[in-house]
Design a protein around this motif. Sequence first.
Motif, PDB file in Angstrom:
ATOM      1  N   ASP A  59       0.834  -1.210   0.000  1.00  0.00           N
ATOM      2  CA  ASP A  59       0.000   0.000   0.000  1.00  0.00           C
ATOM      3  C   ASP A  59       0.865   1.255   0.000  1.00  0.00           C
ATOM      4  O   ASP A  59       0.609   2.203  -0.742  1.00  0.00           O
ATOM      5  CB  ASP A  59      -0.917   0.015   1.225  1.00  0.00           C
ATOM      6  CG  ASP A  59      -2.111  -0.913   1.098  1.00  0.00           C
ATOM      7  OD1 ASP A  59      -2.387  -1.388  -0.024  1.00  0.00           O
ATOM      8  OD2 ASP A  59      -2.758  -1.173   2.124  1.00  0.00           O
ATOM      9  N   TYR A  60       1.886   1.262   0.860  1.00  0.00           N
ATOM     10  CA  TYR A  60       2.715   2.453   1.033  1.00  0.00           C
ATOM     11  C   TYR A  60       3.512   2.772  -0.230  1.00  0.00           C
ATOM     12  O   TYR A  60       3.551   3.919  -0.675  1.00  0.00           O
ATOM     13  CB  TYR A  60       3.648   2.267   2.223  1.00  0.00           C
ATOM     14  CG  TYR A  60       4.439   3.500   2.581  1.00  0.00           C
ATOM     15  CD1 TYR A  60       3.819   4.585   3.191  1.00  0.00           C
ATOM     16  CD2 TYR A  60       5.796   3.586   2.301  1.00  0.00           C
ATOM     17  CE1 TYR A  60       4.537   5.729   3.525  1.00  0.00           C
ATOM     18  CE2 TYR A  60       6.528   4.717   2.636  1.00  0.00           C
ATOM     19  CZ  TYR A  60       5.889   5.787   3.240  1.00  0.00           C
ATOM     20  OH  TYR A  60       6.609   6.902   3.567  1.00  0.00           O
ATOM     21  N   THR A  62       2.879   1.814  -3.297  1.00  0.00           N
ATOM     22  CA  THR A  62       1.950   2.197  -4.362  1.00  0.00           C
ATOM     23  C   THR A  62       1.572   3.671  -4.223  1.00  0.00           C
ATOM     24  O   THR A  62       1.612   4.435  -5.201  1.00  0.00           O
ATOM     25  CB  THR A  62       0.680   1.317  -4.309  1.00  0.00           C
ATOM     26  OG1 THR A  62       1.051  -0.057  -4.446  1.00  0.00           O
ATOM     27  CG2 THR A  62      -0.285   1.690  -5.426  1.00  0.00           C
ATOM     28  N   TRP A  63       1.229   4.069  -3.002  1.00  0.00           N
ATOM     29  CA  TRP A  63       0.816   5.453  -2.756  1.00  0.00           C
ATOM     30  C   TRP A  63       1.963   6.435  -3.002  1.00  0.00           C
ATOM     31  O   TRP A  63       1.794   7.462  -3.665  1.00  0.00           O
ATOM     32  CB  TRP A  63       0.305   5.558  -1.322  1.00  0.00           C
ATOM     33  CG  TRP A  63      -0.117   6.931  -0.912  1.00  0.00           C
ATOM     34  CD1 TRP A  63      -1.199   7.630  -1.357  1.00  0.00           C
ATOM     35  CD2 TRP A  63       0.551   7.779   0.027  1.00  0.00           C
ATOM     36  NE1 TRP A  63      -1.251   8.869  -0.751  1.00  0.00           N
ATOM     37  CE2 TRP A  63      -0.194   8.984   0.103  1.00  0.00           C
ATOM     38  CE3 TRP A  63       1.682   7.631   0.820  1.00  0.00           C
ATOM     39  CZ2 TRP A  63       0.189  10.031   0.934  1.00  0.00           C
ATOM     40  CZ3 TRP A  63       2.060   8.682   1.644  1.00  0.00           C
ATOM     41  CH2 TRP A  63       1.315   9.863   1.690  1.00  0.00           C
ATOM     42  N   GLN A  64       3.145   6.130  -2.482  1.00  0.00           N
ATOM     43  CA  GLN A  64       4.292   7.024  -2.637  1.00  0.00           C
ATOM     44  C   GLN A  64       4.700   7.164  -4.101  1.00  0.00           C
ATOM     45  O   GLN A  64       4.977   8.278  -4.573  1.00  0.00           O
ATOM     46  CB  GLN A  64       5.477   6.504  -1.817  1.00  0.00           C
ATOM     47  CG  GLN A  64       5.349   6.720  -0.323  1.00  0.00           C
ATOM     48  CD  GLN A  64       5.499   8.177   0.064  1.00  0.00           C
ATOM     49  OE1 GLN A  64       6.140   8.972  -0.624  1.00  0.00           O
ATOM     50  NE2 GLN A  64       4.892   8.552   1.180  1.00  0.00           N
ATOM     51  N   ARG A  66       2.854   6.678  -6.757  1.00  0.00           N
ATOM     52  CA  ARG A  66       1.822   7.411  -7.503  1.00  0.00           C
ATOM     53  C   ARG A  66       1.947   8.914  -7.267  1.00  0.00           C
ATOM     54  O   ARG A  66       1.719   9.716  -8.192  1.00  0.00           O
ATOM     55  CB  ARG A  66       0.431   6.931  -7.092  1.00  0.00           C
ATOM     56  CG  ARG A  66       0.023   5.635  -7.747  1.00  0.00           C
ATOM     57  CD  ARG A  66      -1.341   5.166  -7.303  1.00  0.00           C
ATOM     58  NE  ARG A  66      -1.700   3.916  -7.972  1.00  0.00           N
ATOM     59  CZ  ARG A  66      -2.667   3.104  -7.568  1.00  0.00           C
ATOM     60  NH1 ARG A  66      -3.394   3.415  -6.507  1.00  0.00           N
ATOM     61  NH2 ARG A  66      -2.918   1.994  -8.228  1.00  0.00           N
ATOM     62  N   ASN A  67       2.286   9.302  -6.055  1.00  0.00           N
ATOM     63  CA  ASN A  67       2.420  10.727  -5.745  1.00  0.00           C
ATOM     64  C   ASN A  67       3.644  11.359  -6.395  1.00  0.00           C
ATOM     65  O   ASN A  67       3.702  12.581  -6.534  1.00  0.00           O
ATOM     66  CB  ASN A  67       2.489  10.935  -4.229  1.00  0.00           C
ATOM     67  CG  ASN A  67       1.132  10.818  -3.572  1.00  0.00           C
ATOM     68  OD1 ASN A  67       0.106  10.995  -4.211  1.00  0.00           O
ATOM     69  ND2 ASN A  67       1.113  10.498  -2.293  1.00  0.00           N
ATOM     70  N   GLN A  68       4.622  10.542  -6.765  1.00  0.00           N
ATOM     71  CA  GLN A  68       5.875  11.088  -7.301  1.00  0.00           C
ATOM     72  C   GLN A  68       6.090  10.766  -8.781  1.00  0.00           C
ATOM     73  O   GLN A  68       7.051  11.245  -9.376  1.00  0.00           O
ATOM     74  CB  GLN A  68       7.058  10.556  -6.468  1.00  0.00           C
ATOM     75  CG  GLN A  68       6.977  10.971  -5.004  1.00  0.00           C
ATOM     76  CD  GLN A  68       8.128  10.451  -4.163  1.00  0.00           C
ATOM     77  OE1 GLN A  68       9.295  10.562  -4.546  1.00  0.00           O
ATOM     78  NE2 GLN A  68       7.819   9.890  -2.998  1.00  0.00           N
ATOM     79  N   ARG A  77      -0.645  -1.968  -8.526  1.00  0.00           N
ATOM     80  CA  ARG A  77      -0.216  -3.007  -7.600  1.00  0.00           C
ATOM     81  C   ARG A  77      -0.761  -4.358  -8.034  1.00  0.00           C
ATOM     82  O   ARG A  77      -1.847  -4.443  -8.597  1.00  0.00           O
ATOM     83  CB  ARG A  77      -0.664  -2.691  -6.164  1.00  0.00           C
ATOM     84  CG  ARG A  77      -2.155  -2.524  -5.992  1.00  0.00           C
ATOM     85  CD  ARG A  77      -2.552  -2.329  -4.543  1.00  0.00           C
ATOM     86  NE  ARG A  77      -2.422  -3.594  -3.798  1.00  0.00           N
ATOM     87  CZ  ARG A  77      -2.345  -3.667  -2.464  1.00  0.00           C
ATOM     88  NH1 ARG A  77      -2.397  -2.572  -1.740  1.00  0.00           N
ATOM     89  NH2 ARG A  77      -2.239  -4.830  -1.870  1.00  0.00           N
ATOM     90  N   VAL A  93       4.321  -4.268  -6.877  1.00  0.00           N
ATOM     91  CA  VAL A  93       4.067  -2.916  -7.389  1.00  0.00           C
ATOM     92  C   VAL A  93       4.814  -2.775  -8.715  1.00  0.00           C
ATOM     93  O   VAL A  93       5.929  -3.276  -8.857  1.00  0.00           O
ATOM     94  CB  VAL A  93       4.551  -1.827  -6.404  1.00  0.00           C
ATOM     95  CG1 VAL A  93       4.169  -0.429  -6.915  1.00  0.00           C
ATOM     96  CG2 VAL A  93       3.978  -2.050  -5.005  1.00  0.00           C
TER      97      VAL A  93
END
Length: 200
Positions: A59-60, A62-64, A66-68, A77, A93
């Motif tokens: 999760d982490y 994937t989120w990081q 996507r933000n960058q 994922r 991922v």
Amino acid sequence: MSVDPEDFEPTYRWPVPPEGGWTADDLDRLPNLPPHTELIDGSLVFVSPQTLFHSLAIDYFTWQLRNQQPPGLKVIREFTIDIDRHNRPEPDVIVFDRSAVGDWNQTRLPAASVCLAVEVVSPESFGRDRGVKPVKYAGAGIRHFWRVENKDGRAVVYVYELDPSTGSYGTAGIFHDRLKVAVPFPIDIDLTEITSEHDI
């Protein structure tokens, strides 16, 4: 009173592989496969229950990512990639080229579209994530590979980059608290955040 042996047959029978093993296309055709089934060297690989660390890390990252991510790239994922006829693994991922998106019924990505594959190591996937999959990814030309491991409740990330002269991965760094790299695009991730809110 006679007993019919079929009364004791399991309700589900494991698929029997054809001669030569399963193919990448078979993953889309075989009925009732467990979620996240992979194909490695013509054999079906079933996923064991995830650990808490494994789920949080996926999760982490994937989120990081996507933000960058820069324009032109996309992050997903747990999605399979086509390497060859007998190999369709599912990295935890993936960062890939947006041009590889076909339609909403798409079930896999071409390996050529992938610029980064991330594997979060679980006890049952230790051998595949450390040995088998990196060789497959490098052979498919995926330029960047990260292996994430749980070291006493903290994430350690082993970063690899493809050496075009050998066709294999070379270690580009080992990161403990903070992951900061320039390729495949500028990425800065606080690794301590993965488990900081979930102290056990």
